[in-house]
Design a protein around this motif. Sequence first.
Motif, PDB file in Angstrom:
ATOM      1  N   PRO A 184      83.984  34.137  69.914  1.00 47.36           N
ATOM      2  CA  PRO A 184      83.486  34.595  68.608  1.00 47.36           C
ATOM      3  C   PRO A 184      82.292  35.536  68.746  1.00 47.36           C
ATOM      4  O   PRO A 184      81.145  35.183  68.467  1.00 47.36           O
ATOM      5  N   LYS A 185      82.563  36.772  69.144  1.00 49.90           N
ATOM      6  CA  LYS A 185      81.505  37.715  69.493  1.00 49.90           C
ATOM      7  C   LYS A 185      80.607  38.076  68.318  1.00 49.90           C
ATOM      8  O   LYS A 185      79.391  38.188  68.468  1.00 49.90           O
ATOM      9  N   LYS A 186      81.202  38.278  67.136  1.00 47.41           N
ATOM     10  CA  LYS A 186      80.385  38.641  65.971  1.00 47.41           C
ATOM     11  C   LYS A 186      79.418  37.516  65.611  1.00 47.41           C
ATOM     12  O   LYS A 186      78.243  37.756  65.321  1.00 47.41           O
ATOM     13  N   GLU A 187      79.932  36.290  65.635  1.00 45.82           N
ATOM     14  CA  GLU A 187      79.071  35.148  65.316  1.00 45.82           C
ATOM     15  C   GLU A 187      77.981  34.964  66.364  1.00 45.82           C
ATOM     16  O   GLU A 187      76.837  34.626  66.041  1.00 45.82           O
ATOM     17  N   MET A 188      78.327  35.214  67.630  1.00 49.00           N
ATOM     18  CA  MET A 188      77.331  35.104  68.693  1.00 49.00           C
ATOM     19  C   MET A 188      76.217  36.131  68.506  1.00 49.00           C
ATOM     20  O   MET A 188      75.025  35.812  68.646  1.00 49.00           O
ATOM     21  N   ALA A 189      76.601  37.347  68.163  1.00 46.01           N
ATOM     22  CA  ALA A 189      75.606  38.399  67.928  1.00 46.01           C
ATOM     23  C   ALA A 189      74.722  38.048  66.734  1.00 46.01           C
ATOM     24  O   ALA A 189      73.493  38.243  66.765  1.00 46.01           O
ATOM     25  N   HIS A 190      75.337  37.515  65.680  1.00 47.74           N
ATOM     26  CA  HIS A 190      74.590  37.121  64.476  1.00 47.74           C
ATOM     27  C   HIS A 190      73.529  36.073  64.818  1.00 47.74           C
ATOM     28  O   HIS A 190      72.347  36.205  64.429  1.00 47.74           O
ATOM     29  N   HIS A 191      73.938  35.037  65.552  1.00 43.13           N
ATOM     30  CA  HIS A 191      72.988  33.982  65.899  1.00 43.13           C
ATOM     31  C   HIS A 191      71.915  34.494  66.863  1.00 43.13           C
ATOM     32  O   HIS A 191      70.758  34.055  66.799  1.00 43.13           O
ATOM     33  N   ALA A 192      72.296  35.419  67.744  1.00 43.44           N
ATOM     34  CA  ALA A 192      71.316  35.960  68.688  1.00 43.44           C
ATOM     35  C   ALA A 192      70.220  36.732  67.965  1.00 43.44           C
ATOM     36  O   ALA A 192      69.028  36.595  68.278  1.00 43.44           O
ATOM     37  N   VAL A 193      70.605  37.547  66.979  1.00 39.93           N
ATOM     38  CA  VAL A 193      69.608  38.305  66.211  1.00 39.93           C
ATOM     39  C   VAL A 193      68.692  37.349  65.447  1.00 39.93           C
ATOM     40  O   VAL A 193      67.460  37.524  65.417  1.00 39.93           O
ATOM     41  N   ASN A 194      69.286  36.319  64.843  1.00 42.53           N
ATOM     42  CA  ASN A 194      68.463  35.346  64.103  1.00 42.53           C
ATOM     43  C   ASN A 194      67.505  34.608  65.032  1.00 42.53           C
ATOM     44  O   ASN A 194      66.345  34.360  64.669  1.00 42.53           O
ATOM     45  N   LEU A 195      67.978  34.245  66.222  1.00 42.63           N
ATOM     46  CA  LEU A 195      67.107  33.580  67.197  1.00 42.63           C
ATOM     47  C   LEU A 195      65.958  34.491  67.604  1.00 42.63           C
ATOM     48  O   LEU A 195      64.805  34.045  67.734  1.00 42.63           O
ATOM     49  N   LEU A 196      66.279  35.762  67.831  1.00 39.85           N
ATOM     50  CA  LEU A 196      65.244  36.703  68.251  1.00 39.85           C
ATOM     51  C   LEU A 196      64.193  36.882  67.152  1.00 39.85           C
ATOM     52  O   LEU A 196      62.980  36.862  67.431  1.00 39.85           O
ATOM     53  N   LEU A 197      64.634  37.041  65.910  1.00 42.42           N
ATOM     54  CA  LEU A 197      63.685  37.186  64.807  1.00 42.42           C
ATOM     55  C   LEU A 197      62.839  35.929  64.653  1.00 42.42           C
ATOM     56  O   LEU A 197      61.627  36.001  64.391  1.00 42.42           O
ATOM     57  N   ASP A 198      63.465  34.779  64.814  1.00 39.59           N
ATOM     58  CA  ASP A 198      62.747  33.511  64.726  1.00 39.59           C
ATOM     59  C   ASP A 198      61.685  33.414  65.816  1.00 39.59           C
ATOM     60  O   ASP A 198      60.552  32.974  65.572  1.00 39.59           O
TER      61      ASP A 198
END
Length: 227
Positions: A184-198
């Motif tokens: 699930p590449k799109k979902e992985m990218a989504h969570h990665a961006v949120n983790l980085l912002l957090d």
Amino acid sequence: MLKEKSSFSVTDTHADGIILLGKCPAELISTLQNHYHNIVGIDRNPTNFDYDEVICNGTTAAVTAMNYLISLGHKKIAYIGDCSYEARYIGYYQSLISHNLPLDYSNIYPTSQTREEGMKTMELILQREELPSAIFCANDSTALGVFDCLQRHRKKGYIPSVISIDNILESEQTKPMLTTIDIPKKEMAHHAVNLLLDRIHNQHSNAVRIELPCRLIVRESCSYCGR
């Protein structure tokens, strides 16, 4: 900021953080951490919690693929992919062991997982006297190369089952359509961006790992083994 590990330059130090795609060499991690306080990785291979990461476990994906082939009666399964203690290769040989099938090193083909190498490797396989009934490719690009070779060099009566990992768009456009494991590449990218912002906003300090599941996509390229 998104960077492939192969093109990383420590001169890019004005970004608030960095997202790593794929496996990062251990010697590079300390260098990255000296330049970036905020790092998130996206990969199939988990680290030792060196930084935040979003993963879809490659070993689990490989076991899922192998279990499906074995459920179809396949016992002689070739592997094409990275064999340098990589998660998908580990899943391949662990599956053989768990099903009491021999680990035949003549069925293992180390590559850098490109379409071109998939085609060249399949050409080598076709030269063998005893052919595998199934081909497990570490990624879809490799499988596309396998199909290229099989279409170019048809061997009478030989139609191996082919399975791979990724579920890229082209996997639905092959003939036969490719059976694969969805990452699930799109979902992985989504969570990665949120983790980085957090991380940038100091919302967490300890390393966080988010693991997403893979999923078997059954199409046309795998069939029951009659031998």
